[in-house]
Design an enzyme around this catalytic site. Sequence first.
Site, PDB file in Angstrom:
ATOM      1  N   LYS A  12      -2.122  74.376  -9.252  1.00 31.60           N
ATOM      2  CA  LYS A  12      -3.438  73.605  -9.637  1.00 31.60           C
ATOM      3  C   LYS A  12      -4.607  74.203  -8.713  1.00 31.60           C
ATOM      4  CE  LYS A  12      -0.981  69.449 -10.997  1.00 31.60           C
ATOM      5  NZ  LYS A  12      -1.218  67.952 -10.501  1.00 31.60           N
ATOM      6  N   HIS A  23      13.560  84.892 -22.327  1.00 28.27           N
ATOM      7  CA  HIS A  23      14.846  84.994 -23.335  1.00 28.27           C
ATOM      8  C   HIS A  23      14.590  83.591 -24.168  1.00 28.27           C
ATOM      9  CE1 HIS A  23      16.892  88.553 -22.577  1.00 28.27           C
ATOM     10  NE2 HIS A  23      16.598  88.263 -21.142  1.00 28.27           N
ATOM     11  N   ALA A  34       0.769  80.676  -1.311  1.00 23.13           N
ATOM     12  CA  ALA A  34       2.090  80.847  -1.084  1.00 23.13           C
ATOM     13  C   ALA A  34       3.096  79.995  -1.514  1.00 23.13           C
ATOM     14  CB  ALA A  34       2.468  81.224   0.384  1.00 23.13           C
TER      15      ALA A  34
END
Length: 206
Positions: free
Chosen positions: A189, A122, A169
């Site tokens: 990264k 948004h 994770a």
Amino acid sequence: MSLKDKIKSNPKLKKIAHWLLIPNNDHRPRLWVRLFINPFKHKKGPGSIIRCSSRMDVFPFNDFRLGAKSTIEDFATINNGVGDVLIGEGSMIGIGSVVIGPVDIGNNVMLAQNIVVSGLNHGYEDVTLPPSLQKEIRKQIIISDNVWIGANSVITAGITIGRHSVIGAGSVVTKNIPDYCVAVGNPAKIIKRYSAETGTWESVKN
């Protein structure tokens, strides 16, 4: 002009059609849409599974496709309200994960638990309006074949993840990830790349 285009171009007709499909202050289709339209509109491949406790907020005005032998696990949410959600063959959407279109997921992709993949944002620039009332920004996410995304990761709008790449994770992916890479962190990264010359995954210095 098709009926769909006529409705889209007429604000009053669009509002009526929206109300017929979606209850006020809700984000999921009405029961009659889920029972009598979606099964004929959307494609579900042989051997695919949608667990009964998953939330399928899929609408007939955008596409949803689940490939053969793919699974949407318990408590996952799939929403194609602002863009198509296409899932290839042999892929898994893990427990508690959220997929909001526009998203294109390839074959043999693993999404672990509690992952957010959202092609929707948004605007926030107008300080006289809350972000929820500002313009929607839609950018397609592409997750290529054989990708593995670890639990609690977030894939942001407009991102492409290349073939056979791994997202660790808890990562937040804000930039494209090429083929055959391992990426971790917030922002994610690249820490390893596969070398065809040596046949090994080699560390990358950041």
